[in-house]
Design a protein around this motif. Structure first.
Motif, mmCIF file in Angstrom:
data_model
loop_
_atom_site.group_PDB
_atom_site.id
_atom_site.type_symbol
_atom_site.label_atom_id
_atom_site.label_comp_id
_atom_site.label_asym_id
_atom_site.label_seq_id
_atom_site.Cartn_x
_atom_site.Cartn_y
_atom_site.Cartn_z
ATOM 1 N N SER A 534 0.824 -1.196 0.000
ATOM 2 C CA SER A 534 0.000 0.000 0.000
ATOM 3 C C SER A 534 0.864 1.255 0.000
ATOM 4 O O SER A 534 0.634 2.194 -0.760
ATOM 5 N N PHE A 538 0.680 3.464 -3.283
ATOM 6 C CA PHE A 538 -0.023 4.752 -3.226
ATOM 7 C C PHE A 538 0.915 5.941 -3.345
ATOM 8 O O PHE A 538 0.591 6.936 -3.962
ATOM 9 N N ASP B 9 -8.289 -9.622 -0.849
ATOM 10 C CA ASP B 9 -9.107 -9.429 0.357
ATOM 11 C C ASP B 9 -8.807 -8.097 1.010
ATOM 12 O O ASP B 9 -9.564 -7.637 1.839
ATOM 13 N N GLU B 10 -7.682 -7.505 0.676
ATOM 14 C CA GLU B 10 -7.340 -6.206 1.249
ATOM 15 C C GLU B 10 -7.978 -5.094 0.423
ATOM 16 O O GLU B 10 -7.672 -4.914 -0.756
ATOM 17 N N GLU B 11 -8.776 -4.318 1.113
ATOM 18 C CA GLU B 11 -9.484 -3.243 0.428
ATOM 19 C C GLU B 11 -8.513 -2.248 -0.189
ATOM 20 O O GLU B 11 -8.671 -1.793 -1.320
ATOM 21 N N TYR B 12 -7.460 -1.947 0.607
ATOM 22 C CA TYR B 12 -6.475 -0.955 0.125
ATOM 23 C C TYR B 12 -5.811 -1.405 -1.147
ATOM 24 O O TYR B 12 -5.555 -0.607 -2.036
ATOM 25 N N ILE B 13 -5.553 -2.717 -1.231
ATOM 26 C CA ILE B 13 -4.866 -3.219 -2.427
ATOM 27 C C ILE B 13 -5.791 -3.142 -3.639
ATOM 28 O O ILE B 13 -5.379 -2.742 -4.730
ATOM 29 N N GLU B 15 -8.080 -1.115 -4.047
ATOM 30 C CA GLU B 15 -8.156 0.313 -4.391
ATOM 31 C C GLU B 15 -6.907 0.752 -5.138
ATOM 32 O O GLU B 15 -6.983 1.491 -6.147
ATOM 33 N N LYS B 32 -13.511 -9.971 -3.343
ATOM 34 C CA LYS B 32 -12.728 -9.858 -2.098
ATOM 35 C C LYS B 32 -12.377 -11.218 -1.467
ATOM 36 O O LYS B 32 -11.746 -11.299 -0.420
#
Lengths: 743, 120
Positions: A534, A538, B9-13, B15, B32
């Motif tokens: 992340s 990002f 499964d990671e929302e951040y990933i 995204e 997910k």
């Protein structure tokens, strides 16, 4: 005429005067005792001569009457004397004839009596000798009669050896015993002496045999006494051969033993005039020529085998030359046999013909038997000594401590390791009460288990710790009968095994740690990569792309969150590694679990509106003993999890209660619960239950692992109960702060 | 327009990947977990799947095997996108039928290039 008478008369008178006193002396009188009659005749004649002389004197003096009277008297006396003389001569003849007859009778008696007799007169001349004496002494009666006794004795000496009163024939076995007596009249007049010879050959021989038997028996006794006390076989054989020669009259003797798997008779010892004989010969007990001698036959025949004439025996041919060279005349073989078992043979050689009489055979047979017994004895003794030594060696080389005591608890045996353990000499262990070994074989103060084990008839075992050693002790009963019983204690030092087991455990633990580390590293690397993804992703987007303001803010927030998570993760990993390395410091103090719980509820209650935290603490709960900060960390972690895993909200309970000597804390939620397959791994690093629903609020995945480790460092336990869909309960225990009375 | 299914499964990933591909002409789908991924894949028939490994319900390997084993879906290009960076994991990924293996953390630019490459 008258003058002549006168001369005669004077002479007679003179003689009379001189002789009468002499004649009448006792001694002479005694010697003449038997012929007193003759004497009286002489007396009368002399008296008559005296009267004649008186008559002559009277006539000269002119006394004619007196002269006539004495002349008449002398005639009368003369006549009386003559008459007496006549009478005497007649009776003496008769007497002589009688005497002659008696002498013949005596002679006949003497000849017929079985005894040898000779008589000497008072002058020591042989006056009589009977036929038997003549035969025995090989003489003719005429040769010695009238000769002195000394002459006779010289003759006797030629055929008899004289030993006191015993006469031993120089040729053959003849023994005479001589008794000599004096012959006297009733009045004690010495007439001569008589010698009577009795043939005592039989009794002497019997005596000799007895003496011989005695000798042999005592020799046998000596030998047997000696050899049964010997253990060394060679010594036994040597002693037997020596006594066969020195005590039992053999010329040479040797002993040969049987060899297993062979018919050979192996010589083991010899004694006597051997000079190589035993070495020069070979003896067997098979059916060959070499097995036909006394040695072989004694074994085959299981009894004495005698070769009476070495020079002329067919069966002795193989050894004849050697035997004859050494002057052996006869040989006997006597089997060394005891209770039917034959060990070998005793061979006895003699240079005397007919040596092996019945008695001699019996003697050597007995000697051979004793030898066999001695062999058996020796082997038994050796076996026994060997067995004893073997047993003692085994007993002492047992590395376990062993002690045997009787039913009065008196130690009768201890092995070397026990001796070394106690540091006492055997003399100070054996005989002592078994309380000496208290603490080694049974726990101090518990008493010896002797009665217990003997009664049960079964051994008991227990582990006894003593200083830094651990002994596994078994007490075995050993009961001989109702009255006698023993206990055998065996203590094994299991400390090395313990240490080994511990080392093994430690090794396993290290391997486990190692495996865990490897696994952990890969897990950690994975766990680190996710927030890093992340962060990198990002930030790159922010750098590379022109983004809307809103998105930019969102991404920066994500980066911030993930950076925090990364920070928490790193801190948890450090914590865990500190715990694993045993470097996490736990500062234990007594503290109130209630206040710890209330601080946590204060902290977490405001965080979620959907959840309500309820606390139930048992009344009068004693203070816990531990590191309050760490315990709060655990509680926080559990409450955090409870909130996270009950995403739809609900109640969260915190219970604190007493459980034995521990305080038990339970954190219960109404959340999603844990699937059965995850219960097992729930406390493992990153063993959390991943559900997409809770992903956004995920933790580091190490919280439970660290919590459980911390609880364990406090001496407590941690576990979970859960029902998927209905919620979970996490429990942990902490030690109670023990207060002494009066505190 | 080509369809790309993003599974993580990671929302951040999700995204992040979406943001990476957002400037390009792709239709982006999201899943997910493994089961959802299979469901969408079968229904939507994407041209490419960016597949995470560690997920609830079904992991990436299973999803990969299921899709590659099914003739209906076997032509879908699968790029595994995972934090499992060890050789063993990579081999396992290829064995499961993956076309590419991409390791987290990744550069969005590099991923975009990879996706473009894969879709021709």
């Amino acid at each position: 005429m008258l003058e002549f008478f006168q001369i005669i008369g004077f002479t007679a008178a003179l003689l009379f005067v001189i002789l009468v006193p002499y004649l009448f002396t006792k001694r002479f009188f005694l010697t003449l005792h038997t012929i007193r009659a003759t004497y009286s005749v002489v007396f009368f004649y002399l008296l008559s001569m005296l009267l004649v002389n008186m008559a002559i004197i009277l006539r000269t003096l002119g006394h004619l009457r007196a002269y006539e009277l004495s002349e008449s008297l002398s005639i009368i006396v003369f006549l009386i004397g003559t008459a007496l003389f006549l009478k005497n001569t007649t009776s003496e003849a008769i007497l002589n004839a009688e005497l002659e007859r008696e002498r013949d009778l005596a002679k006949a008696l003497m000849d017929r009596i079985g005894l040898a007799i000779f008589v000497t007169d008072r002058y020591g001349k042989v006056s009589a000798i009977n036929r038997k004496a003549c035969t025995l002494f090989s003489i003719e009666a005429e040769e010695v009669l009238g000769r002195s006794e000394e002459d006779l004795k010289r003759r006797i000496d030629q055929v008899f050896e004289v030993d006191g009163d015993l006469f031993k024939g120089r040729k053959g076995d003849l023994y005479l015993r001589c008794r000599k007596g004096e012959l006297c009249t009733k009045k004690g007049e010495f007439l001569g002496s008589i010698s009577i010879f009795e043939d005592v050959t039989e009794s002497i021989k019997k005596e000799e045999r007895l003496r011989d038997l005695n000798k042999r028996l005592s020799a046998l006794l000596d030998v047997s006494r000696r050899i049964v006390s010997l253990i060394d076989l060679e010594e036994i054989f040597e002693a037997v051969c020596r006594s066969a020669v020195e005590r039992l009259g053999a010329k040479m003797a040797w002993i040969g033993t049987l060899e297993e798997g062979s018919f050979e008779i192996r010589p083991r010892a010899s004694f006597g005039t051997d000079s190589g004989y035993v070495k020069a010969i070979r003896v067997t007990w098979d059916d060959s020529e070499l097995g036909m001698g006394p040695g072989g036959m004694s074994i085959k025949g299981r009894g004495p085998a005698i070769e009476e004439d070495v020079s002329n025996s067919e069966t002795f041919k193989p050894w004849r030359k050697e035997a004859m060279k050494r002057g052996y005349k006869c040989v006997g073989g006597f089997p060394l046999m005891f209770k039917g078992e034959i060990f070998g043979t005793l061979l006895v050689y003699s240079d005397k013909e007919g040596f092996f009489t019945k008695e001699i055979k019996e003697t050597f047979s007995a000697l051979a038997s004793y030898t066999a017994i001695a062999i058996k004895n020796a082997s038994l003794l050796m076996d026994l000594a060997g067995a004893k030594e073997e047993w003692e060696t085994i007993f002492d080389s047992i590395s376990d401590l062993v002690c045997i005591h009787d039913d009065s608890h008196r130690i009768i045996r201890a092995n070397r390791p026990l001796k070394e353990k106690l540091g006492l000499p055997f003399s100070q262990i054996v005989g002592r009460d078994c309380s000496l070994v208290e603490g080694i074989f049974y726990k101090e103060g518990e008493g010896c288990p002797h009665d217990k084990v003997v009664e049960a008839g079964l051994p008991v075992s227990e582990e006894i710790k003593r200083e830094d050693e651990v002994y596994y002790v078994t007490s075995y009963p050993y009961r001989i009968d109702e009255k006698r019983s023993f206990t055998i204690h065996v203590a094994r030092d299991v400390s090395p095994y313990r240490r080994l087991a511990l080392a093994e455990e430690e090794k396993k633990r290290l391997e486990e740690v190692n495996r865990f580390k490897t696994h952990f590293v890969s897990l950690v690397s994975h766990e680190l990569r996710t927030p890093l993804t992340s962060l990198i992703g990002f930030t790159e987007l922010l750098l590379e792309k022109d983004l809307e303001k809103e998105k930019e803010r969102k991404y920066i927030a994500i980066i911030h969150n993930e950076a925090k998570r990364l920070g928490a993760l790193v801190s948890d990993i450090l914590d865990l590694s500190r715990i694993e390395a045993g470097k996490l410091e736990i500062r234990k103090r007594p503290f109130s679990i209630r206040s710890a719980i209330s601080r946590i509820t204060d902290l977490y209650s405001p965080r979620s509106e959907k959840h309500s935290i309820l606390v139930e603490v048992e009344e009068g709960l004693p203070p816990a003993f531990g590191d309050i900060e760490k315990v709060e960390q655990i509680l926080g972690n559990l409450v955090d999890n409870a909130i996270k895993y009950s995403p739809d909200g609900g109640k969260i309970w915190i219970f604190a209660r007493r459980n034995g000597r521990m305080i038990e804390v339970e954190v219960k939620d109404e959340g999603i619960g844990i699937p059965a397959e995850h219960i097992r791994t729930i406390f493992e690093p990153f063993g959390r239950v991943d559900t997409s629903t809770v992903r956004t609020t995920r933790g580091t995945g190490l919280g439970l692992t660290i919590s459980k480790r911390i609880v364990e460092l406090h001496g407590g336990e941690m576990w979970v109960e859960s029902e998927p869909g209905r919620g979970s309960s996490f429990f942990f225990t902490l030690p109670i702060h023990e207060t002494r009375k009066g505190d | 327009m080509k369809k790309i299914l993003i599974v993580d499964d990671e929302e951040y990933i999700r995204e992040l990947v979406a943001a990476t591909l957002s400037g390009s002409p792709y239709e982006l789908l999201m899943a997910k977990d493994g089961e959802e991924a299979l469901e969408i894949a079968r229904k939507e028939r994407p041209d490419l799947i960016l597949l995470d490994i560690e997920m609830p319900k079904k992991d990436g390997y299973e999803v990969c095997r299921a899709l590659k084993g099914d003739p209906e879906t076997s032509d879908i290009t699968i790029i595994i996108l995972t934090a499992h960076a060890q050789k063993e994991d990579i081999r396992k990924g290829y064995k499961a039928g993956a076309d590419e293996y991409f390791i987290k953390p990744f550069s969005p630019t590099a991923l975009l290039r990879k996706v473009e490459e894969a879709l021709g």
